[in-house]
Structure formats: C-alpha cells, structure tokens
Design an enzyme around this catalytic site. Structure first.
Site, PDB file in Angstrom:
ATOM      1  N   ASP A 217       0.836  -1.195   0.000  1.00 19.03           N
ATOM      2  CA  ASP A 217       0.000   0.000   0.000  1.00 19.03           C
ATOM      3  C   ASP A 217       0.879   1.256   0.000  1.00 19.03           C
ATOM      4  O   ASP A 217       1.880   1.316   0.724  1.00 19.03           O
ATOM      5  CB  ASP A 217      -0.870  -0.030   1.266  1.00 19.03           C
ATOM      6  N   GLU A 276       1.800  -0.360  -4.936  1.00 18.77           N
ATOM      7  CA  GLU A 276       0.894   0.719  -5.329  1.00 18.77           C
ATOM      8  C   GLU A 276       1.751   1.987  -5.415  1.00 18.77           C
ATOM      9  O   GLU A 276       1.999   2.639  -4.403  1.00 18.77           O
ATOM     10  CB  GLU A 276      -0.223   0.900  -4.292  1.00 18.77           C
TER      11      GLU A 276
HETATM   12  C1  GLC Z   1      -4.242   3.099  -0.602  1.00 19.60           C
HETATM   13  C2  GLC Z   1      -5.483   2.244  -0.551  1.00 19.60           C
HETATM   14  C3  GLC Z   1      -6.629   3.099  -0.119  1.00 19.60           C
HETATM   15  C4  GLC Z   1      -6.344   3.612   1.274  1.00 19.60           C
HETATM   16  C5  GLC Z   1      -5.010   4.356   1.299  1.00 19.60           C
HETATM   17  C6  GLC Z   1      -4.543   4.580   2.699  1.00 19.60           C
HETATM   18  O1  GLC Z   1      -4.300   4.082  -1.563  1.00 19.60           O
HETATM   19  O2  GLC Z   1      -5.689   1.636  -1.801  1.00 19.60           O
HETATM   20  O3  GLC Z   1      -7.846   2.401  -0.128  1.00 19.60           O
HETATM   21  O4  GLC Z   1      -7.355   4.481   1.694  1.00 19.60           O
HETATM   22  O5  GLC Z   1      -3.983   3.617   0.673  1.00 19.60           O
HETATM   23  O6  GLC Z   1      -4.128   3.381   3.270  1.00 19.60           O
END
Ligand code: GLC
Length: 552
Positions: A217, A276
């Site tokens: 994440d 991500e």
């Molecule tokens: C990422 C996740 C999202 C979350 C954020 C904070 O972007 O995909 O859903 O709110 O991180 O953890």
C-alpha cells in the site's frame, strides 16, 4: 521491437509474468455468517467461482486486525486476522484451498502508516516527547508555544491538516503526530531502524505461512523529505500523494525494496512484490528496477478515460519504461479506490460496452493484468446514499470511494442480499446491522441498489453476451495463447492510433489488440480475429468494441 533482456532466454518466466490477478475486497465479496460484511470463509466458499474465471492469483485487501476506520487500511496488528473477517485458522484454510486450485494468494501490507490502536502507537502516546517509543512515528513539536500551530503546512490525502495533537488538552506536551491519511492512521518513521526490523518480521510472518506475495500500500510513501519542511504550495485538489512531493517518492525508499526483494528471494518459491506506486510512468519505473519490486500497477493507464489519444500516449510511454527497466507493465483499469469503468466510460449501455471492450483489451496487452472484483460483471459505480457512505475520504474530503465497493450480486433473487449473505437466521459476529434478530441476514454494510440482481453472477453465466461470458472467453483465449507461447513475458508493444478512432497495440508474437473508440465501425488489420468484445458487423468492428487479431 526491443526485447526484454533482463532474463536469460532459457530461464522460465515466473508465474506472475503473464498472470491475471483478481483483487478481492473481503468486506464486499461474500458473507458466510450473515453479519452483512464479507469474510474469509465466504471467499473460501467462492473459490470454485474464482477458479472458473481462470485467474492465477487473488490479492486480498486488508483483513488484518483493524478498527476499520479506513475499511482495514488502518491496521492495528499486522499479524492477526480481524474478527470481522474470521480467524488465522480460516485464513490458513483459505490459503490451502486456493493453492489446491492453483490460485496464488497475495496479502496487502500497509507500511506507510498504521492504526492509532496499534500497541506501539499507544505506547508512544503514553511516552514522553523524545522517547524511543515516540521515535517509531513522526511526533514533532508545535510551531508555537501554545501548541496551536502544527509542525508544517502539509495536508492529508483525505483532506485537512496532516497533523494531529497527541494530547490536545496538555499544556506541557505540545507534540503533534503526522498522518498522511486520516488521523486514525499515524505514519511510521522509516528513518528508525526499529521500523525496518518490524516490517521484516511482518513480511516473514506471511511468507512463512505460505502466501505467494504482497501488495504494498502507498509503496511510494514511507519516507518524508528530511526535516519535514513546509510544502511550497498547499494543494487544493486532493489527488493522492501526488499532491505533496515532500511526502512521497523519496530516494531512501528504494533501499527498503531492495531489502524486501532479497527477503522475497530467500524463499524457495520467490514471493511476488507488487507496489501501489501512484506516480507518472517514468518515476514509477524506478521501483521495478531489477533488484526492487517485481511489479507496480500501471496507474497512468488505470486512470484513463475513453480517450484514444490518451490510450496511445500512455501505452507508448509505458512501453518506453518497459524497455528501460526490463519490467513488463502490470495493467489495471479498476480497483477499490477508482470509479468503475462502466461509469467512467459514459455509463449505461454505452459505458457497459466500452468497459467490456476495455477488459478485453486489458487481457490482450503484454504483461500481467489486475482486475477488481465485479469488473468481470460490468458493475457500474453506485451513488451510495449520503447516510450510508462509510469512506473516511468522504467525511474528511468530500470524495467517496464507496460506489465501487458495494457487495457483489451473486444471484438475481434479492434474498440474502442477492446471494452475498446466506438466507436464514443470522449467526453473525455482531458487527453488521440488525444482527441477532434471528430472522434473516443483516443488511449489507453498504446498501445494494434496486435491480442489482441484473448483474448477478448466476444470471450472467447463462448469457453468452454478458460481460462475464466475454471476460471468461478472453481468459480462456489468453491461457491458450500463453500455453502456445504466442503471449509470453518480455514482449514488446507498438501503440498507434488511426484517424477513424482505432487504438492499436501490436504485440510482439503476432497479435494486435484493436479498440474502436470512434463513432463508426472500423476494419480489423489483416489476419485472423481471435476474439471480440461484441459481434463483428459485416466484418467490421463496431464502435465501442475491442478485438484481438492474429496478424497474417
Ligand atoms: C491506498 C489504498 C486506499 C487507502 C489508502 C490509505 O491508496 O488503496 O484504499 O485508503 O492507501 O491506506
């Protein structure tokens, strides 16, 4: 075309190089106990469905212990299962059954921040300024003697200041803690080696249990600019971490991923690291250098609208990055944070046709592909009633991601929330609504709209023209092309557009993906059509459709 040369020609490609990985959002996938919230046992019951789709892996968004302020992205214990979703034993059973069906399992790791309920954060709050406990996070003194002014001007991705006073009533403890997301999600201090060690243990915990990889994440977060200086401008638009370059994409983060890659490689079956990394392709490409992450989602692609020029330019740029880094793109168009493609591409029948074309195109592109649960059903974005919205981004910043997270429809019959929950007396753990009434399952945690059953899995299975049938057809063709070596890892791609509105991606190995984005039907390139998202009309591809053509 330039071939990928980072892998010796005779080395077998790892499983993920041509894989299709399905994102499961556990809250909304399948509810086994009738409390209105999906759970691990529900996913396990639906494994035959996932197998029938032909996916090679599933990525489970967080099911670890969490107060659920950000639907699980606020993890308080990285090595425990939240009772809302089940138990560790149920996770092990899910993992074993998935493996028995040839499905790999990825878990979500959230290293940028934790939950205020994490015991280490609780200890930090109780400890003095300057203590080792506080050094695990970013606790910084107020800019003023009264403790009213936060340490810098950063705003949170969810809106409002990125700082929260540790003890607002105290006159002696004037520290604030940093939270790039909600105030329930304090950021870790990655300059502290104890944080690095902590996450080594977290990764080992899941790898030792047998998980096949992790989705990381906010992987471009973690480190902040030294000294936490003020941002030059305070962004008005909330668009993720891209809005504050001082809080993301800092150089030391790459050493962490080199370390994690070594850890992933220390297992007999190398574990997959997918990040991500919500950055422009050139910057994101630096995260998939050969000794770092294996994959990052192609966010530039995932954010696209129905726009020929943008598809060609983003596709071409991702190809340039592939040549530079040697890492194939990981294509995606939807996830739990993005507006569903049906809606983004125009809504209604038009949006549905385009979303079908887009998923066919996605599965034909060289590299791996990620699909989000419900994308295979062509689910639209739902306008969730204001009172039911649960996303903290809605309350803090006025943007709601709930519309992509509505529980899946499995059956056309509304009983049991369209097959999402069991029909019959509730046995739930008491977390949903109306639990314990003994008369039927709880209301799902987000309401499903009327007519939701039209998209139900069992209904679409019997309809050859449904999005689900088109999806499974494309999955089957893809598997055959992978097996015969036509679709293989490291293939080059040449993107182009034509004046009649076609997007073309000629992939090395003889297949061209065509998307008709103009108003009129278009001819296909010479060759044999392998697959289309809508029937050809007099040999032409209708508007808002896609095809794969084996070039002659
Ligand atoms: C990422 C996740 C999202 C979350 C954020 C904070 O972007 O995909 O859903 O709110 O991180 O953890």
């Amino acid at each position: 075309m330039t071939e990928n040369r980072t892998r010796p020609l005779d080395a077998p490609a790892p499983w993920w190089s041509t894989a299709v990985i399905y994102e499961v959002y556990p809250r909304s996938f399948a509810d086994s106990d009738g409390d209105g919230v999906g759970d691990l046992a529900g996913i396990r019951q639906r494994l035959p469905y996932l197998e029938s789709l032909g996916v090679h892996g599933i990525w489970l968004t967080p099911f670890q212990r969490s107060p659920q302020v950000d639907q699980g992205y606020d993890i308080s214990d990285y090595c425990a299962v939240d009772p809302l979703f089940g138990t560790l034993a149920e996770f092990d059973a899910l993992l074993a059954d998935a493996h028995a069906r040839g499905i790999h399992v990825l878990v979500d790791i959230v290293p940028n921040h934790t939950s205020t309920e994490n015991e280490l954060f609780q200890k930090a709050l109780a400890a003095q300024p300057g203590s080792p406990e506080r050094a695990m996070f970013h606790f910084v003194d107020s800019m003023d003697a009264a403790g009213l002014v936060p340490p810098n001007n950063w705003i949170s991705v969810f809106g409002g200041s990125a700082w929260h006073r540790a003890h607002p009533a105290s006159t002696t403890d004037l520290q604030w803690y940093l939270h790039l997301f909600s105030s329930a999600q304090p950021d870790w201090n990655w300059n502290n080696p104890a944080v690095v060690d902590y996450f080594d243990r977290v990764l080992r915990f899941w790898f030792d249990r047998g998980v096949d990889g992790i989705r990381i994440d906010v992987a471009h977060g973690l480190f902040k600019a030294p000294g936490l200086p003020d941002a030059d401008s305070v962004p008005v638009v909330i668009d993720g971490l891209r809005s504050n370059p001082l809080a993301m994409d800092q150089e030391p983060v790459h050493a962490i991923y080199r370390r994690w890659r070594r850890l992933a490689q220390s297992y007999d079956r190398e574990r997959l690291l997918v990040g991500e990394v919500n950055l422009e392709p050139q910057r994101a490409g630096r995260y998939t250098r050969p000794d770092e992450l294996h994959q990052t989602f192609a966010f530039a692609f995932a954010r696209l609208g129905w726009d020929q020029e943008a598809w060609v330019s983003v596709g071409s740029e991702l190809e340039r990055v592939r040549v530079e880094t040697g890492a194939d793109p990981s294509w995606a168009l939807e996830n739990h944070d993005l507006v569903r493609t049906v809606t983004r591409f125009g809504g209604g029948e038009l949006g549905a046709a385009r979303a079908r074309a887009a998923i066919v195109a996605l599965l034909g592109l060289p590299g791996s592909a990620y699909v989000f649960q419900g994308q295979e059903l062509g689910l639209p974005e739902i306008d969730v009633p204001l009172a039911d919205r649960a996303d903290p981004m809605w309350t803090r910043g006025g943007v709601s991601r709930d519309g992509a997270r509505v529980p899946l429809p499995w059956d056309p019959d509304p009983a049991g929330a369209f097959g999402f929950s069991p029909v019959g007396p509730t046995v739930g753990s008491g977390v949903g609504y109306e639990v314990g009434s003994g008369v039927g399952p709880a209301r799902p945690w987000l309401p499903q709209p009327e007519g939701w059953g039209d998209w139900a899995v069992s209904k679409q299975l019997g309809d050859a023209a449904s999005t689900l049938s088109v999806f499974t057809g494309a999955m089957r063709s893809r598997a055959e092309l992978v097996a015969s070596g036509v679709f293989r890892a490291g293939a080059a791609a040449r993107w182009s557009g034509t004046p009649d509105g076609r997007v073309m991606c000629e992939r090395q190995g003889g297949v061209t993906v065509v998307v008709a984005m103009g108003d009129a039907a278009v001819p296909l390139p010479p060759g044999r059509p392998l697959l289309t998202s809508a029937p050809l009309v007099a040999g032409l591809l209708p508007p808002n459709a896609a095809a794969w053509v084996q070039r002659s």
